[in-house]
Design a protein around this motif. Sequence first.
Motif, PDB file in Angstrom:
ATOM      1  N   THR A 129       0.830  -1.207   0.000  1.00 17.45           N
ATOM      2  CA  THR A 129       0.000   0.000   0.000  1.00 17.45           C
ATOM      3  C   THR A 129       0.867   1.261   0.000  1.00 17.45           C
ATOM      4  N   SER A 130       2.011   1.174   0.612  1.00 15.92           N
ATOM      5  CA  SER A 130       2.938   2.307   0.576  1.00 15.92           C
ATOM      6  C   SER A 130       3.433   2.560  -0.844  1.00 15.92           C
ATOM      7  N   ALA A 131       3.699   1.483  -1.576  1.00 14.88           N
ATOM      8  CA  ALA A 131       4.141   1.621  -2.970  1.00 14.88           C
ATOM      9  C   ALA A 131       3.033   2.235  -3.820  1.00 14.88           C
ATOM     10  N   PHE A 132       1.770   1.808  -3.577  1.00 16.44           N
ATOM     11  CA  PHE A 132       0.655   2.364  -4.341  1.00 16.44           C
ATOM     12  C   PHE A 132       0.613   3.892  -4.183  1.00 16.44           C
ATOM     13  N   TYR A 133       0.727   4.336  -2.938  1.00 13.73           N
ATOM     14  CA  TYR A 133       0.639   5.776  -2.693  1.00 13.73           C
ATOM     15  C   TYR A 133       1.838   6.508  -3.291  1.00 13.73           C
ATOM     16  N   LYS A 134       3.018   5.897  -3.236  1.00 11.38           N
ATOM     17  CA  LYS A 134       4.192   6.529  -3.835  1.00 11.38           C
ATOM     18  C   LYS A 134       4.024   6.677  -5.348  1.00 11.38           C
ATOM     19  N   HIS A 135       3.396   5.694  -5.978  1.00 13.03           N
ATOM     20  CA  HIS A 135       3.105   5.820  -7.410  1.00 13.03           C
ATOM     21  C   HIS A 135       2.208   7.031  -7.659  1.00 13.03           C
ATOM     22  N   ILE A 136       1.156   7.145  -6.857  1.00  9.71           N
ATOM     23  CA  ILE A 136       0.201   8.248  -7.008  1.00  9.71           C
ATOM     24  C   ILE A 136       0.893   9.592  -6.793  1.00  9.71           C
ATOM     25  N   ALA A 137       1.650   9.698  -5.699  1.00 10.86           N
ATOM     26  CA  ALA A 137       2.306  10.958  -5.357  1.00 10.86           C
ATOM     27  C   ALA A 137       3.358  11.346  -6.386  1.00 10.86           C
ATOM     28  N   THR A 138       4.103  10.373  -6.886  1.00  8.53           N
ATOM     29  CA  THR A 138       5.115  10.659  -7.901  1.00  8.53           C
ATOM     30  C   THR A 138       4.476  11.162  -9.188  1.00  8.53           C
ATOM     31  N   GLY A 139       3.375  10.525  -9.588  1.00  6.11           N
ATOM     32  CA  GLY A 139       2.661  10.996 -10.765  1.00  6.11           C
ATOM     33  C   GLY A 139       2.169  12.421 -10.593  1.00  6.11           C
ATOM     34  N   ALA A 140       1.658  12.740  -9.402  1.00  3.85           N
ATOM     35  CA  ALA A 140       1.179  14.092  -9.135  1.00  3.85           C
ATOM     36  C   ALA A 140       2.322  15.103  -9.174  1.00  3.85           C
ATOM     37  N   ASP A 141       3.479  14.721  -8.626  1.00  2.12           N
ATOM     38  CA  ASP A 141       4.643  15.623  -8.657  1.00  2.12           C
ATOM     39  C   ASP A 141       5.080  15.907 -10.092  1.00  2.12           C
ATOM     40  N   LEU A 142       5.104  14.876 -10.910  1.00  2.65           N
ATOM     41  CA  LEU A 142       5.504  15.060 -12.311  1.00  2.65           C
ATOM     42  C   LEU A 142       4.537  15.980 -13.048  1.00  2.65           C
ATOM     43  N   ALA A 143       3.240  15.809 -12.761  1.00  2.00           N
ATOM     44  CA  ALA A 143       2.231  16.647 -13.409  1.00  2.00           C
ATOM     45  C   ALA A 143       2.364  18.109 -12.985  1.00  2.00           C
ATOM     46  N   GLU A 144       2.745  18.324 -11.722  1.00  3.17           N
ATOM     47  CA  GLU A 144       2.926  19.705 -11.251  1.00  3.17           C
ATOM     48  C   GLU A 144       4.142  20.341 -11.903  1.00  3.17           C
ATOM     49  N   GLU A 145       5.178  19.559 -12.127  1.00  3.05           N
ATOM     50  CA  GLU A 145       6.405  20.085 -12.733  1.00  3.05           C
ATOM     51  C   GLU A 145       6.210  20.430 -14.207  1.00  3.05           C
ATOM     52  N   ASP A 146       5.402  19.652 -14.901  1.00  2.00           N
ATOM     53  CA  ASP A 146       5.210  19.848 -16.342  1.00  2.00           C
ATOM     54  C   ASP A 146       3.792  20.336 -16.606  1.00  2.00           C
ATOM     55  N   THR A 147       3.645  21.603 -16.932  1.00  2.00           N
ATOM     56  CA  THR A 147       2.322  22.189 -17.148  1.00  2.00           C
ATOM     57  C   THR A 147       1.692  21.743 -18.469  1.00  2.00           C
ATOM     58  N   LYS A 148       2.461  21.014 -19.282  1.00  2.00           N
ATOM     59  CA  LYS A 148       1.920  20.484 -20.540  1.00  2.00           C
ATOM     60  C   LYS A 148       1.611  18.993 -20.421  1.00  2.00           C
ATOM     61  N   SER A 149       1.409  18.534 -19.198  1.00  2.00           N
ATOM     62  CA  SER A 149       1.155  17.111 -18.973  1.00  2.00           C
ATOM     63  C   SER A 149      -0.278  16.865 -18.529  1.00  2.00           C
ATOM     64  N   LEU A 150      -0.722  15.628 -18.739  1.00  2.00           N
ATOM     65  CA  LEU A 150      -2.005  15.157 -18.228  1.00  2.00           C
ATOM     66  C   LEU A 150      -1.745  13.876 -17.455  1.00  2.00           C
ATOM     67  N   LEU A 151      -2.145  13.853 -16.192  1.00  2.00           N
ATOM     68  CA  LEU A 151      -1.973  12.684 -15.341  1.00  2.00           C
ATOM     69  C   LEU A 151      -3.199  11.794 -15.472  1.00  2.00           C
ATOM     70  N   VAL A 152      -2.976  10.523 -15.813  1.00  2.00           N
ATOM     71  CA  VAL A 152      -4.071   9.572 -15.993  1.00  2.00           C
ATOM     72  C   VAL A 152      -3.876   8.384 -15.048  1.00  2.00           C
ATOM     73  N   PHE A 153      -4.812   8.214 -14.122  1.00  2.00           N
ATOM     74  CA  PHE A 153      -4.852   7.022 -13.287  1.00  2.00           C
ATOM     75  C   PHE A 153      -5.647   5.969 -14.052  1.00  2.00           C
ATOM     76  N   SER A 154      -5.066   4.780 -14.233  1.00  5.21           N
ATOM     77  CA  SER A 154      -5.676   3.772 -15.101  1.00  5.21           C
ATOM     78  C   SER A 154      -5.959   2.478 -14.345  1.00  5.21           C
ATOM     79  N   GLY A 155      -7.177   1.969 -14.514  1.00 11.19           N
ATOM     80  CA  GLY A 155      -7.537   0.690 -13.900  1.00 11.19           C
ATOM     81  C   GLY A 155      -9.044   0.532 -13.835  1.00 11.19           C
TER      82      GLY A 155
END
Length: 344
Positions: A129-155
């Motif tokens: 569960t810790s890994a799941f949240y780290k995936h989510i948080a890392t994706g959010a950080d990347l999206a904040e850094e790149d204003t031309k990005s779209l973050l997609v949670f898939s499942g």
Amino acid sequence: MLPLPVSLSGRRSISRHSLRPSHRSTKDVLLSRARVTNLGFLLLAAVTALSLLANLSHYFTSSSSISRFLDSEQPSSILATLQRDPSLAAVNHLIIVPGHAVWKGTDPKLRLYDEEWILEPYQRGGGRTSAFYKHIATGADLAEEDTKSLLVFSGGQTRQTSSTTEAESYMRLALSSGILPPAAPPGTPPSPPLRATTEDHALDSFQNLLFSIARFHEYTGHYPERITVVGYEMKRQRFTELHRAALRWPRDRFHYIGIDAAGEELAKAQEGERLNGYLPYTLDVYGCHDLLLSKRRARNPFTRYHSYYTSAPELVPLFEWCPGSADGGQTMMFKGPLPWDHLR
């Protein structure tokens, strides 16, 4: 005076019937003992011809239908409900966070407890569960850094005990944790759309990648130019070597960030990934046969299917590509045109 008729006396009389040519019906000829094999041959030939015509008709009708579908516009009843923000035109970077479970909690502070998630038996313990949240948080950080990005949670809706999709639960956890980048700086009117969304239909890692590309198109109106996937490190080869190649996505425009569970028995997990993930996909590249297909069926308890035939019609031939022995084997790559061919 007319000559007298020639006498036929002493000769065999000739009847009128004997002077007529012999006429036998086609039915009699075919049913005669010497012609039975001919009848069988003709019947078989007729059946074969009809079968061939039916198959040709189906082939050309199907091809024509797909062609007409690809050439047609999207239904106006659907387009009338869409209003894309102009700022989405500049978005070109797809960030994917594949789902692995369903978060059923309401308090993000309890996110690391197994009881807050719907997990498979093998997922319990080991810090998953810790890994799941780290995936989510890392994706959010990347999206904040790149204003031309779209973050997609898939499942998809993979758990029979929940009506929530994996993607929706990840998005809900990210929102409740306050880690998603704001749509715009405070006090900036009007506020552009949130650069994060869900892809709610994927049933495995291959579909996480393919369907997220389709969802990007559905959300923005165009296809991405770069892709970043945030997932398990042990699945890096599966995504970079197999799934990316199966979609013919350019290697230099594909990036993978791997984060494994810190407390997990890593060697055991890696071996499980090799046997149950990587190796099966080397034999069945598009995951549409036997073992991998059975996994998709098991993960679709509510009989869901996606909307991308309408929203991403350019990908219809790829959606339907399932190579078999007639195509050169289950590892035969898709050869048709793809919207990202120009990126090479």
